[in-house]
Design an enzyme around this catalytic site. Structure first.
Site, mmCIF file in Angstrom:
data_model
loop_
_atom_site.group_PDB
_atom_site.id
_atom_site.type_symbol
_atom_site.label_atom_id
_atom_site.label_comp_id
_atom_site.label_asym_id
_atom_site.label_seq_id
_atom_site.Cartn_x
_atom_site.Cartn_y
_atom_site.Cartn_z
ATOM 1 N N ASP A 471 0.834 -1.205 0.000
ATOM 2 C CA ASP A 471 0.000 0.000 0.000
ATOM 3 C C ASP A 471 0.874 1.263 0.000
ATOM 4 O O ASP A 471 2.091 1.206 0.258
ATOM 5 C CB ASP A 471 -0.899 -0.041 1.247
ATOM 6 C CG ASP A 471 -2.238 0.647 1.045
ATOM 7 O OD1 ASP A 471 -2.343 1.460 0.118
ATOM 8 O OD2 ASP A 471 -3.162 0.381 1.838
ATOM 9 N N ASP A 536 -10.566 1.856 -3.987
ATOM 10 C CA ASP A 536 -11.097 1.522 -2.669
ATOM 11 C C ASP A 536 -12.613 1.444 -2.677
ATOM 12 O O ASP A 536 -13.200 1.034 -1.690
ATOM 13 C CB ASP A 536 -10.661 2.568 -1.631
ATOM 14 C CG ASP A 536 -9.397 2.141 -0.902
ATOM 15 O OD1 ASP A 536 -8.937 1.005 -1.120
ATOM 16 O OD2 ASP A 536 -8.874 2.940 -0.114
HETATM 17 C C1 DGJ Z 1 -5.937 1.743 1.769
HETATM 18 C C2 DGJ Z 1 -6.247 0.564 0.912
HETATM 19 O O1 DGJ Z 1 -6.658 0.961 -0.348
HETATM 20 C C3 DGJ Z 1 -7.292 -0.297 1.602
HETATM 21 O O2 DGJ Z 1 -7.653 -1.367 0.779
HETATM 22 C C4 DGJ Z 1 -6.715 -0.780 2.904
HETATM 23 O O3 DGJ Z 1 -5.635 -1.627 2.661
HETATM 24 C C5 DGJ Z 1 -6.288 0.406 3.756
HETATM 25 N N1 DGJ Z 1 -5.422 1.297 3.037
HETATM 26 C C6 DGJ Z 1 -5.600 -0.060 4.998
HETATM 27 O O4 DGJ Z 1 -5.090 0.970 5.727
#
Ligand code: DGJ
Length: 735
Positions: A471, A536
């Site tokens: 991430d 997301d």
């Molecule tokens: C952002 C990501 O896009 C989510 O899927 C998740 O992993 C969160 N961060 C976790 O902090």
């Protein structure tokens, strides 16, 4: 390399080859150079001054002998006009004012404020059927450039430059933009913008005289970055309309522009975006630009297919069936307990999931998003026996184990920052503004790099981790010094190095590129990772657009798509399970939902979907993407056709109500025109009937139609309530 096309020799200072009309190539050799592969031709005018120009990029010019290509070059030469230069400037590959170019320059820089003039003369050309290596030099400016143009087997045009300082003092390079000419009738531009939870929203405008510029200054492409800058004939769609587009394969700051000049030239150009003073080339030092990749086609699907095909040809492309993934994030967020997660793994295994990914929250001090980033040790309070009991449970169920990390980030509230405040990336004494309460770890700092690499290796050595969800949840602001050793460019290269080292040391490890969803989607990172977390948002209606426009460059099997819980967390919309599953089917499918709270019938339905996704994934991983233009508003039609044309899958999504009732026929293009296909609706999408409706004849009785009939005539879509989908599977009779 092709001998006949090899030329050497310098062009004297003010002596343009061939005199004012410039009709001869260097040293009287053949002037046109034809590169060709994968249905794409690129014709270079080697006689253009001061170095070559691309006369044509696009349709394969099969047939013509050298003489006709000489004529093609001749036909492109402009007249002198009043008020202009005595010899009109050519739109060469790296044009500059010293070469007569008054549009955006291809290269800019200076030596401590002096010598900003650059004119790159052609020194030599080496070429084979599909590649040209141009060596350009400016002795006065003290610069040399090796420029590579390569047409790949899928018909993509790749360009990359190596810029070398051959002067005696440091050279401050400001910009290098690699240009791709456009046909003059490419008067409509398509790019994308976006934000968190809504990446890659398309926007179109006329390409009038002037420059349309898109820049990314976020230290990652960003949710608003355009993955592709395209220009084509007005109204170009997915199926039809000639369109050209470029992509910068780079995960840092970048620029792309579309420009139309009053001298009758139009082009796309792209490259990385350098901060003031970010790149200082010491004497003898060089900079290798990111690759800029151009594609074209009759319609966006044809353009996208070249990217997909090229990516799938790479030896390291993920080829094994894409494991159905359960990601824990929206199921449990930070509420990590062994009991809850093992129960989730049990439910996941029951519906057929193959990979279980433990998301954010497993490491020291990470009880919410305010602390702990950077402390990549399993939290002893939550996991007294480490992750071993969970990993053993997951792998005991036959699932792969995956783990979330965010290696480039730190919270100020972390042991690592308390011990090493100097490891935080910054451009001045004060820290950059915080985002999600985090800062960036300076990967160009050798100790910081060694620390984070060491922690990742240790985790991968201790646990059977098949997959890292990598991430990156904030932009890089004020990102470091101006000596070329830190800053966005150096950070990006350090990230690439870290990824390359990890993958080399742990063969078989798969990595997902996530950045608050899809804020770091580019072919630089995708050459080192196996999929992107597309967004997301799990809302299927939002996802339709996001996935379609991400798919202009990214192959579908590399786009993570998850089945959502019934109430979408990011939009609050209540969605139908079948809609969510249908929209997730044409990518790397997974689930992000607390399955422990689902009842038996729901789980059985999810299991049915998982089975469909497993059956269809070979087609998704190899097929050709098809988007249907001209469908009635309220219905979205998209599909994938197997490379041998033997089968296909289409999803008909009812995005809203339609003006007509029942709706008119929809076309299913892209199939083999002469083969006959049995068309059936996948259970459980076989359209449910509502009050006042009869059955749909072809759905009830079944139909077999040729690809030509399905393209030219189509079939009646079922009447569906808004926000429902029907999946059609087509199998050729002779398959
Ligand atoms: C952002 C990501 O896009 C989510 O899927 C998740 O992993 C969160 N961060 C976790 O902090």
């Amino acid at each position: 390399m092709r001998d006949g096309a090899t030329t050497t020799g310098t062009t004297p200072d003010d002596d343009r080859p061939g005199g004012p009309s410039g009709l001869d190539g260097p040293e009287g050799r053949t002037r046109a150079l034809h590169l060709r592969a994968g249905g794409t031709s690129v014709v270079l005018d080697l006689g253009a001054w001061p170095h070559p120009a691309v006369v044509h990029w696009g349709e394969d010019l099969t047939g013509p002998g050298a003489e006709q290509l000489e004529d093609l070059v001749l036909a492109s030469l402009p007249q002198r006009v009043s008020g202009g230069l005595d010899v009109p400037a050519a739109p060469t590959l790296l044009p500059t004012p010293a070469g007569g170019w008054l549009g955006t320059p291809g290269i800019e820089g200076h030596r401590d404020g002096s010598s900003p003039s650059v004119r790159l003369d052609l020194v030599s050309v080496r070429a084979d059927e599909s590649t040209a290596l141009l060596h350009l030099a400016d002795a006065e400016a003290g610069l040399e450039v090796d420029l590579e143009l390569r047409v790949g087997p899928s018909g993509l045009l790749h360009q990359r430059a190596v810029v070398r300082n051959v002067g005696a003092t440091p050279y401050r390079l400001a910009s290098v933009l690699l240009a791709f000419p456009l046909p003059w009738d490419a008067t409509e531009v398509l790019d994308t913008t976006g934000r968190h939870l809504r990446e890659r929203s398309p926007q179109r405008r006329a390409l009038t005289l002037g420059t349309h510029l898109r820049e990314s200054r976020r230290g990652r492409p960003g949710a608003d970055a355009t993955l592709l800058l395209a220009a084509g004939r007005p109204g170009f769609g997915f199926e039809r309309g000639r369109v050209h587009g470029i992509h910068v394969a780079w995960s840092g700051n970048h620029r792309v522009l579309a420009e139309r000049t009053p001298t009758g030239d139009a082009f796309l150009a792209g490259g990385d975006l350098l901060a003031a003073g970010e790149v200082v080339l010491a004497p003898g030092a060089e900079l290798v630009t990111p690759e800029v990749i151009g594609s074209w086609g009759d319609g966006l699907d044809a353009l996208a297919h070249r990217f997909h095909d090229a990516w799938r040809r790479r030896p390291h492309h993920p080829r094994r069936p894409r494991p159905i993934t359960l990601n824990t994030w929206e199921a449990v967020y930070f509420d990590h307990t062994l009991a809850r997660l093992t129960a989730l793994a049990d439910a996941a295994a029951e519906v057929g999931v193959e990979r279980f990914v433990l998301d954010d929250g497993w490491f020291r001090g990470r009880r919410d998003d305010s602390a702990g980033l950077g402390d990549w040790f399993v939290d002893e309070g939550v996991w007294p026996d480490g992750l071993h009991p969970l990993v053993a449970h997951v792998t005991g169920l036959g699932l792969e184990f995956g783990l979330w990390v965010e290696p480039e980030m730190v919270n100020a509230d972390s042991d690592v920052v308390r011990a090493h405040p100097d490891w935080v990336l910054r451009g001045r004494t004060a820290l950059p503004p915080a985002a999600r309460q985090q800062q960036v770890l300076d990967l160009t700092h050798p100790d910081a790099h060694a620390f984070v690499a060491g922690r990742l290796h240790a985790l991968l050595d201790e646990y059977p981790i098949a997959y890292l969800k990598w991430d990156h949840n904030r932009d890089l602001l004020d990102a470091g010094g101006t000596d070329g050793t830190s800053g966005v460019r150096a950070h990006t290269l350090a990230l690439y190095r870290l990824l390359d080292e990890l993958r080399a040391a742990h063969p078989g490890l798969e990595v997902e590129s996530c950045a608050s969803g899809g804020a770091r989607v580019d072919l630089g990172i995708l050459d080192r990772t196996d999929r992107v977390w597309t967004s997301d948002t799990l809302d299927p209606l939002e996802r339709l657009t996001i996935q379609r426009y991400t798919g202009l460059v990214v192959p579908p099997e590399m786009m993570g798509m998850h089945l959502t819980s019934p109430v979408v967390h990011s939009t609050g919309r209540t969605v139908d399970l079948d809609l969510s599953a249908a929209v997730a089917l044409l990518g790397h499918a997974g689930i992000e939902w607390d399955l422990t709270r689902t009842d038996g019938p729901t789980r059985r339905r999810i299991a049915q979907w998982v089975a469909h996704a497993k059956r269809l994934r070979p087609l998704v991983a190899t097929g050709r993407v098809v988007g249907t233009d001209g469908t009635e508003p309220g219905i979205d039609v998209r599909g994938m056709v197997a490379p041998d044309g033997a089968s296909a899958v289409f999803v008909l999504t009812q995005t809203g109500t339609t003006a007509s009732y029942p709706p008119g026929r929809v076309r299913l293009p892209g199939l083999d025109p002469v083969r006959r296909y049995r068309v059936r609706a996948l259970d459980p999408t076989a359209a449910a009937r509502h009050a006042g409706q009869s059955g749909l004849a072809w759905l009830e009785r079944g139909v077999t139609l040729t690809g030509r009939e399905l393209d030219a005539v189509g079939l009646r879509p079922p009447v569906q309530l808004p926000e429902r989908a029907t999946v059609l599977e087509l199998v050729a009779e002779d398959a």
